[in-house]
Design an enzyme around this catalytic site. Sequence first.
Site, PDB file in Angstrom:
ATOM      1  N   CYS A   1      -3.355   8.502   3.888  1.00  0.00           N
ATOM      2  CA  CYS A   1      -3.129   7.876   2.579  1.00  0.00           C
ATOM      3  C   CYS A   1      -4.130   8.373   1.543  1.00  0.00           C
ATOM      4  O   CYS A   1      -3.787   8.539   0.376  1.00  0.00           O
ATOM      5  CB  CYS A   1      -3.229   6.362   2.704  1.00  0.00           C
ATOM      6  SG  CYS A   1      -2.059   5.633   3.855  1.00  0.00           S
TER       7      CYS A   1
ATOM      8  N   GLU B   1       0.872  -1.172   0.000  1.00  0.00           N
ATOM      9  CA  GLU B   1       0.000   0.000   0.000  1.00  0.00           C
ATOM     10  C   GLU B   1       0.910   1.223   0.000  1.00  0.00           C
ATOM     11  O   GLU B   1       1.576   1.512   1.004  1.00  0.00           O
ATOM     12  CB  GLU B   1      -0.920   0.037   1.223  1.00  0.00           C
ATOM     13  CG  GLU B   1      -1.870   1.219   1.177  1.00  0.00           C
ATOM     14  CD  GLU B   1      -2.663   1.421   2.462  1.00  0.00           C
ATOM     15  OE1 GLU B   1      -2.999   2.590   2.764  1.00  0.00           O
ATOM     16  OE2 GLU B   1      -2.925   0.435   3.159  1.00  0.00           O
TER      17      GLU B   1
END
Length: 373
Positions: free
Chosen positions: A177, A142
Site C-alpha cells: 500500500c 484503506e
Amino acid sequence: SMRVKYLASIAQDTLKPQEVRSRGTMTELILREPLGIVANISAWNYPYFVGSNVWAAALLAGNAVLYKPSEYCPGTASFVADLWRMAGLPDGFFQVMSETRQAGQFIIQEADVDAICFTGSVATGRIIAATAAPRMIKLQLELGGKDPAYVCDDVADITQVAQALADGAFYNAGQSCCSVERIYVHEKVYDTFVEAFVQEVNSFQVGSEWDASTYLGPLCLPSQPAFLRRQVDDAISKGAKVVTKKIPCLTPRHFVPTVLIDVDHSMDIMREESFGPVIGIQKVHSDAESVALMDDTTYGLTASVYTDDKQRALSILGQLKTGTAYWNACDRVSPYLPWSGRRDSGIGATLSHIGILSMTHPRAYHLNSPTVS
C-alpha cells in the site's frame, strides 16, 4: 505479531473512562463502548498484517468480527481463526465468511453489522461507500496510493538514499500500500541518484517465489503484468526511457523491474497507482516544484522527503495532503502511529490508540449528584 502485542498493551488505558470535567455536583465523563459487529473485508497483499490492523483493535475494544478474506488468499482466514481459537477467544467473536464476491456484496448490502472496514481499490471502496451509506453504519476505507518521494540537493549520501528508495519501490514486487510509486530528484543530484538507483535495481534477483535468494517474485493478480505493460508503453510513447537492464520474463506472472526517466505528469505511470515493480524518476528544479508535483494527485497515503535538514523536510511535508509523512524513510508502518489516508486513499484510521478508539462509540455522561442535606 508486534502490532497485536502493542495494541493489546495499550487497550486498557485507551479504553478506560475519561473524566474530563468536574465542577460542584456535576461530573462530565466519556466512556468508550464497542460498535458491535465489525465486518473486515481484507486485502490479498499482506492478509495477516492488513487484517490484524482491523480485527486486533476491534476485538480488543469488545467487538465481534466478521472476517472476509480476499478471493486471492482464502486460506488465510481459517489460519487466523485457528490462532484465535488456540488463544481462547470465545466462540462467535471471530467468524469467517466465504472469500467470494457474493459474500462481500452480502456484507455491504444485507449483513447485520455495525461497521464495515475495507482494504482494497478506490473503485471498490466507492461502491462500498455508496451502498453502505443509507445504512448509517461506521465505514472505514484503506484504499489506493501513488506515494511520492523527493530527494533534495543537500543529501550527503546519495547512494544510501538510492538504495533505500529502490527497496521502498520494489519490495514485495511493489505490491505494498505504501510502496514508493514516483520519485522526484533535485537537478543538482539527479544524475548521481539515477545511476545509483539503477545499479541497485539491476542487482535485484528475479526468480521463483520458492527460491530464498529471490528478491522479486511473480505478481499476485493475473491481470497485473498487462496493466503494468500498458503504463510503461504509455510512458515510452510520450518520451520516457527505460534505463534498467533487459532480462527475460520468467513466467507470465513476472514483471521485470523497470525504471523510467524523462517522465512527466502527462504519463499514467506518474498519476495512476501501479502496484508493481515499476517507477518513474522525474527531475525537479526546486522544493516548490517538488511540492506541486507530489501534491498533483487524487491520492494521499504517504510521502517521503530525503534531506539532511529536518526543518526543510517538515516544511515540505507539511504542505502535502497525506496521512503519513516520512523524513529519510519510506514504505514503513508502525503500530505506534495511526495509519490513515486522505482524499482517494480512504477514510478512517487503524493502528495506535486512534485505531482502537475508531472501533468504539463515545458515550457522554453528565452526572449530577444530588445535594446531600
